[in-house]
Design an enzyme around this catalytic site. Structure first.
Site, PDB file in Angstrom:
ATOM      1  N   GLY A 174       0.852  -1.193   0.000  1.00  0.00           N
ATOM      2  CA  GLY A 174       0.000   0.000   0.000  1.00  0.00           C
ATOM      3  C   GLY A 174       0.883   1.237   0.000  1.00  0.00           C
ATOM      4  O   GLY A 174       1.691   1.433   0.912  1.00  0.00           O
ATOM      5  N   CYS A 176       1.270   4.996   0.438  1.00  0.00           N
ATOM      6  CA  CYS A 176       0.582   6.136   1.047  1.00  0.00           C
ATOM      7  C   CYS A 176       0.873   7.384   0.212  1.00  0.00           C
ATOM      8  O   CYS A 176       2.005   7.854   0.166  1.00  0.00           O
ATOM      9  CB  CYS A 176       1.127   6.279   2.465  1.00  0.00           C
ATOM     10  SG  CYS A 176       0.491   7.676   3.323  1.00  0.00           S
ATOM     11  N   VAL A 204       3.761  -1.439   3.783  1.00  0.00           N
ATOM     12  CA  VAL A 204       3.290  -0.064   3.585  1.00  0.00           C
ATOM     13  C   VAL A 204       4.476   0.805   3.187  1.00  0.00           C
ATOM     14  O   VAL A 204       5.559   0.713   3.767  1.00  0.00           O
ATOM     15  CB  VAL A 204       2.630   0.504   4.869  1.00  0.00           C
ATOM     16  CG1 VAL A 204       2.325   1.977   4.709  1.00  0.00           C
ATOM     17  CG2 VAL A 204       1.357  -0.264   5.210  1.00  0.00           C
ATOM     18  N   LYS A 205       4.222   1.617   2.168  1.00  0.00           N
ATOM     19  CA  LYS A 205       5.250   2.584   1.767  1.00  0.00           C
ATOM     20  C   LYS A 205       4.793   3.973   2.186  1.00  0.00           C
ATOM     21  O   LYS A 205       3.654   4.363   1.925  1.00  0.00           O
ATOM     22  CB  LYS A 205       5.415   2.525   0.254  1.00  0.00           C
ATOM     23  CG  LYS A 205       6.258   3.642  -0.312  1.00  0.00           C
ATOM     24  CD  LYS A 205       6.491   3.436  -1.770  1.00  0.00           C
ATOM     25  CE  LYS A 205       7.085   4.691  -2.379  1.00  0.00           C
ATOM     26  NZ  LYS A 205       7.462   4.506  -3.761  1.00  0.00           N
ATOM     27  N   THR A 206       5.691   4.725   2.825  1.00  0.00           N
ATOM     28  CA  THR A 206       5.304   6.073   3.244  1.00  0.00           C
ATOM     29  C   THR A 206       6.525   6.995   3.206  1.00  0.00           C
ATOM     30  O   THR A 206       7.537   6.666   2.586  1.00  0.00           O
ATOM     31  CB  THR A 206       4.621   6.035   4.626  1.00  0.00           C
ATOM     32  OG1 THR A 206       4.106   7.318   4.923  1.00  0.00           O
ATOM     33  CG2 THR A 206       5.576   5.613   5.727  1.00  0.00           C
TER      34      THR A 206
END
Ligand code: 5RP
Length: 293
Positions: A174, A176, A204-206
């Site tokens: 996912g 972000c 998760v990538k943020t």
């Protein structure tokens, strides 16, 4: 609907207490996954360091050809020895990534926006699970807009991809998204990364932010950090160092590698930070030594 009035502000992230449900597999939140999922995750995250260097070159999916990505066919083989995972579109990977390169693949599966628009938050699922499997993707990347106009459809995209991925044991990453008017505070990233993780993503990538260690602590799956706009090489290495120190399991870096005058040496230096415990200063010295022969 939950009564928002009664919500207490979260404050105890226990940042120094290791994640509690991790027996059996080395990646956070992956303990209860099926063998095939774990195998894909082990292709992405080096089992020795637990970390990953992803090279992001999916920019063309909404920006067209971007400086530094004109000739992916020439660039990808040169970077392959120094990155764990290639993140790109199926068009770029099928045409420019020789199949004999054994790097993991993070396949961008959403699209629908372009830089000619003001609002980039409306996308669709463009690549189906069959094509992801045909490409031997190790994860499927979904752009996710929390707090933007397209939030509902982007969460729908995310959940469709996660559901298909669960059927065939392909993890979902996912991503972000941060629109130009969206805040880049720890408050926003805590909200967005946790929503994305709770949908069921395996990664998760943020982005980096203040109190990034709290963002990591509250996210029950591994976080990888985007590089963002091109910085001086020393600063990009500091970014990588800081986020790894604060608990990120890797970087998903694009422009700070491919827009460097020395992309290969930059990828080598990032690799040292992510996998070998180099400090940012040591990695920058290594970078300078590498470019000066
Ligand atoms: C866009 C992306 C890009 O892959 C990402 O931003 C990484 O590239 P960069 O390091 O250049 O920011 O996911 O949503």
């Amino acid at each position: 609907m939950a009564d928002l009035q009664g919500l207490k502000v979260a404050k105890d992230y226990h940042v120094n207490v290791p994640f509690a449900n991790q027996n059996g597999f080395y990646l956070k939140g992956s303990n209860s996954l099926e063998w095939g999922m774990k195998r894909h995750l082990a292709n992405i995250f080096n089992p020795k360091s637990g970390n990953t260097v992803m090279f992001a070159f999916d920019h063309g999916y909404f920006m067209g050809s971007t400086a530094g990505l004109e000739r992916l066919d020439l660039l990808l083989p040169k970077l392959a020895p120094y990155v764990d995972c290639f993140m790109g579109t199926r068009g770029a990977i099928r045409t420019c990534c020789p199949p004999e390169l054994t790097n993991a693949i993070a396949l961008r599966v959403t699209s629908g926006s372009s830089m000619l628009q003001d609002d980039l938050s409306h996308e669709v699922v463009a690549v189906d699970i069959e094509d992801s499997i045909r490409m031997n993707a190790d994860c499927m990347a979904v752009q996710t807009f929390i707090g933007a106009d397209g939030q509902m459809s982007s969460l729908d995209n995310l959940n469709q991809v996660i559901n298909a991925g669960m059927r065939y044991s392909v993890p979902t990453l996912g991503v972000c998204a941060v629109g130009k008017d969206m805040e880049r505070t720890d408050r926003f990233f805590k909200l967005a990364t946790r929503i994305i993780a709770e949908m069921g993503c395996q990664i998760v990538k943020t982005y980096n932010c203040d109190k990034f260690e709290e963002v990591v602590a509250a996210c029950p799956v591994p976080i990888v950090v985007a590089g963002g706009k091109k910085l001086a090489e020393a600063d990009a290495l500091t970014l990588a160092y800081e986020v790894i120190q604060k608990g990120a399991r890797g970087v998903d870096m694009g422009r700070n590698i491919f827009q460097s005058e020395h992309p290969v040496e930059m990828a080598m230096a990032v690799n040292k930070v992510v996998h070998e415990g180099f400090t940012d200063k040591e990695a920058y010295e290594f970078y300078l030594d590498s470019i000066n022969g």
